[in-house]
Scaffold this active site. Structure first.
Site, PDB file in Angstrom:
ATOM      1  CD  GLU A 167      -2.928   0.661   2.160  1.00  0.00           C
ATOM      2  OE1 GLU A 167      -4.277   1.345   2.170  1.00  0.00           O
ATOM      3  OE2 GLU A 167      -2.970   0.055   3.052  1.00  0.00           O
ATOM      4  CG  LEU A 175       7.151   3.594   0.553  1.00  0.00           C
ATOM      5  CD1 LEU A 175       7.971   4.482  -0.207  1.00  0.00           C
ATOM      6  CD2 LEU A 175       7.847   2.411   1.255  1.00  0.00           C
ATOM      7  CE  LYS A 208       1.268  10.596  18.679  1.00  0.00           C
ATOM      8  NZ  LYS A 208       0.845   9.533  18.811  1.00  0.00           N
ATOM      9  N   GLY A 215     -11.745   1.851  25.375  1.00  0.00           N
ATOM     10  CA  GLY A 215     -10.339   1.810  25.742  1.00  0.00           C
ATOM     11  C   GLY A 215      -9.396   2.818  26.156  1.00  0.00           C
ATOM     12  N   GLY A 216      -8.875   2.769  27.276  1.00  0.00           N
ATOM     13  CA  GLY A 216      -8.119   3.908  27.934  1.00  0.00           C
ATOM     14  C   GLY A 216      -6.734   3.872  27.782  1.00  0.00           C
ATOM     15  CB  ILE A 254      -5.172   4.168  20.571  1.00  0.00           C
ATOM     16  CG1 ILE A 254      -4.145   3.625  20.119  1.00  0.00           C
ATOM     17  CG2 ILE A 254      -6.205   4.692  19.552  1.00  0.00           C
ATOM     18  CD1 ILE A 254      -4.423   2.068  19.228  1.00  0.00           C
ATOM     19  CG  HIS A 284      17.496  28.032  35.951  1.00  0.00           C
ATOM     20  ND1 HIS A 284      16.352  27.463  36.512  1.00  0.00           N
ATOM     21  CD2 HIS A 284      17.466  29.511  36.169  1.00  0.00           C
ATOM     22  CE1 HIS A 284      15.580  28.604  37.286  1.00  0.00           C
ATOM     23  NE2 HIS A 284      16.406  29.805  37.019  1.00  0.00           N
TER      24      HIS A 284
END
Length: 453
Positions: free
Chosen positions: A33, A35, A48, A174-175, A178, A432
Site C-alpha cells: 500500500e 510507504l 500527532k 479503551g483507555g 490510543i 535553567h
C-alpha cells in the site's frame, strides 16, 4: 540473488532495508500500500498532526488572557486540520521514498506472497524474488471483536483519519494510549467525550499515580472517565449508539459515535502460517530477530510484542546487522513509552507497580508546580518520578507527566540503558530555567536532598 527481501514498508521495514543497504548488501523492500506503514498513514504521524491543532487550540483558549493576549472569536476549521494531517502524511511518504532511492534499495509497490524461505512472489507483477533472507515486517491492524464487530458504523482508529465532521458526542472504548490521545483531541474541540476502560485505571501499563494525574487533566477538559467497566452490548439507533456496560454498577451510555481503541493485532497471513514458523500471539523470534525458520526474520507489530514504531525500527536495525553477518541482539530494558496527551506522559525502565517485594529501591517525585519554567508557561499539573537501586544508586526507571515529557524522557532512557547512577545525572548540569530541572529535582530527592521543595 538478493541478500534480503523485506516485506512491509513501515518504520520497521524501511529502516531495516536501508540499514541492510548501508551495510553493503543488496536488498528489496515490498510494500502493498503506502510507504510508512501504520505509523505514517494510520497512527503516529496523523495522530500527532491532529493533536498539534488540538493542543494549540486549548493553549489559546486556556492561557491567552492570563498571558495578556486578547483573542476574540476563537474557532477551528476541521477541513484545514485534516488538510494539515494529510500534508504531513504525504511529506513523510515522500521522505521515505527519497531515502530508499538514496540508499539504492529496490522498492516494489506490490503484494508480497512468501513461497518459501528463499522465494517471494510479487502478486501483481508475477515476478519472483530470489533471496537469502526474508524479513517479515507486515505490521498490524486495529482490533475489533464482539459486540462491536456485529454493529455497523463503529469506528476504529483508522476511521478517525477520514473524519469529515465532528460528532456531538463520542464514547471511546479503551483507555490506553490510543484512547487517551483521541479523548484529548475530541474533548479539546468541545465534543462530549466518554472514556471507558476495563482495567482499574486508564493507562493500565503506567503507574496509578501517573494515571491519576492524567485523569484529573482529562476530567478538567470535560472527559467523563469510567474505569473497571466492560461494555457488554451495543445497539445502533437512527442517529446514535446505545452501550450497556457492567462494572461496579450497570450503566447505559448513548453517543453519536463509538470508537473502539483497545489495541492492535498482528497481520499474520496464510502464506506466513504455511512457513511453519513458531507463532504464539505473534511470530516468535530470538533476540537477533530470527524466527524458528533459518533465514527468516520478523520485526515490529507482527511479533505482537511491544507495538511501538521506535521499537520496530530498532528491531529492524538488529535484524539488518545480523543478516549482514554482525552479532547484534535486542535490548528492551529501556524502551520509552510516550503519550501525546495534555500534559504528555512518558516513562522508561522500571515502573513502581513492577517492583518486586525483595527489590531494594528508592523512589522520589518532584512536582511540576515547583519548577520555574513550568510557572512561566502556566503549567502546574504533573511530576517526575525516579526509581533507583538503593545500594548502587543506578537509575532503574523514570516516569514523567509534563509538557514535553515525550522529549524529556530521553534522559531516563540513556540512564537506564547505560546503567548510570543518580549521582551521574545530578552531576550533569541541567540548564535553567527548563522543564528538565524537574528531573534534577527528583534525582536530588532520592537521597532526600531536593533543594526546591
Amino acid at each position: 540473488m538478493l541478500d534480503a527481501v523485506v516485506i512491509g514498508g513501515g518504520p520497521g521495514g524501511y529502516v531495516c532495508a536501508i540499514r541492510i543497504a548501508q551495510l553493503g548488501k543488496r536488498v528489496a523492500l515490498v510494500e502493498k500500500e503506502y510507504l510508512g506503514g501504520t505509523c505514517t498513514n494510520w497512527g503516529c504521524i496523523p495522530t500527532k498532526a491532529m493533536l498539534t491543532s488540538a493542543h494549540l487550540y486549548t493553549e489559546i483558549a486556556n492561557k491567552s488572557k492570563r498571558l495578556g493576549i486578547e483573542i476574540s472569536g476563537l474557532d477551528y476549521d476541521l477541513k484545514k486540520i485534516m488538510s494539515h494531517m494529510n500534508r504531513t502524511i504525504t511529506m513523510s511518504r515522500k521522505g521515505i521514498e527519497h531515502l530508499l532511492k538514496k540508499n539504492e534499495v529496490d522498492f516494489f509497490n506490490d503484494n508480497a506472497v512468501i513461497k518459501d524461505a528463499k522465494h517471494v512472489l510479487l502478486e501483481q507483477s508475477g515476478e519472483i524474488l530470489e533471496t537469502n533472507n526474508i524479513v517479515i515486517a507486515s505490521g498490524s491492524e486495529p482490533s475489533m471483536f464482539r459486540p462491536f464487530s456485529e454493529v455497523e458504523g463503529i469506528w476504529t482508529s483508522n476511521d478517525v483519519f477520514r473524519l469529515e465532521e465532528m460528532p456531538e458526542s463520542l464514547v471511546i472504548v479503551g483507555g490506553g494510549v490510543i484512547g487517551v490521545e483521541f479523548a484529548t483531541f475530541f474533548s479539546s474541540f468541545g465534543v462530549k467525550t466518554t472514556l471507558v476502560e476495563l482495567a482499574d485505571h486508564i493507562m493500565p501499563s503506567e503507574d496509578s499515580d501517573v494515571a491519576d494525574e492524567l485523569r484529573k487533566s482529562l476530567t478538567r477538559q470535560g472527559v467523563e472517565i469510567i474505569e473497571k467497566t466492560k461494555v457488554t452490548e451495543v445497539e445502533r439507533e437512527e442517529c446514535s449508539f446505545i452501550l450497556n456496560a457492567e462494572g461496579e454498577q450497570e450503566l447505559s451510555l448513548q453517543a453519536e459515535k463509538v470508537l473502539v481503541a483497545v489495541g492492535r493485532r498482528p497481520n499474520i497471513t496464510e502464506d506466513i502460517r504455511d512457513l511453519s514458523l513458531k507463532i504464539e500471539r505473534g511470530i516468535v523470534t530470538d533476540s537477533r530477530m530470527q524466527t524458528s525458520v533459518k533465514g527468516i526474520y520478523a520485526i515490529g507489530d507482527i511479533r505482537a510484542g511491544i507495538m511501538l514504531a521506535h521499537v520496530a525500527s530498532y528491531e529492524g536495525i538488529v535484524a539488518a546487522h545480523n543478516i549482514a553477518g554482525d552479532e547484534m541482539e535486542m535490548d528492551y530494558s529501556a524502551v520509552p513509552s510516550i503519550i501525546f496527551s495534555s500534559p504528555e506522559v512518558a516513562s522508561a525502565g522500571l515502573r513502581e507497580a513492577d517492583i518486586d517485594d525483595k527489590q531494594k529501591v528508592k523512589i522520589a517525585k518532584f512536582p511540576l508546580s515547583a519548577n520555574g519554567r513550568a510557572r512561566t508557561v502556566l503549567e502546574n499539573t504533573g511530576f517526575v518520578k525516579v526509581i533507583a537501586d538503593k545500594e548502587s544508586g543506578k537509575v532503574l526507571g523514570m516516569s514523567i507527566v509534563s509538557p514535553s515529557a515525550t522529549e524529556l524522557i530521553m534522559e531516563g532512557v540513556v540512564a537506564v540503558r547505560n546503567g548510570l547512577t543518580v549521582e551521574d545525572l545530578e552531576n550533569s548540569i541541567h540548564p535553567h530555567p527548563t522543564l528538565s530541572e524537574t528531573i534534577l529535582g527528583a534525582l536530588e530527592g532520592i537521597d532526600g536532598m531536593s533543594i526546591h521543595i
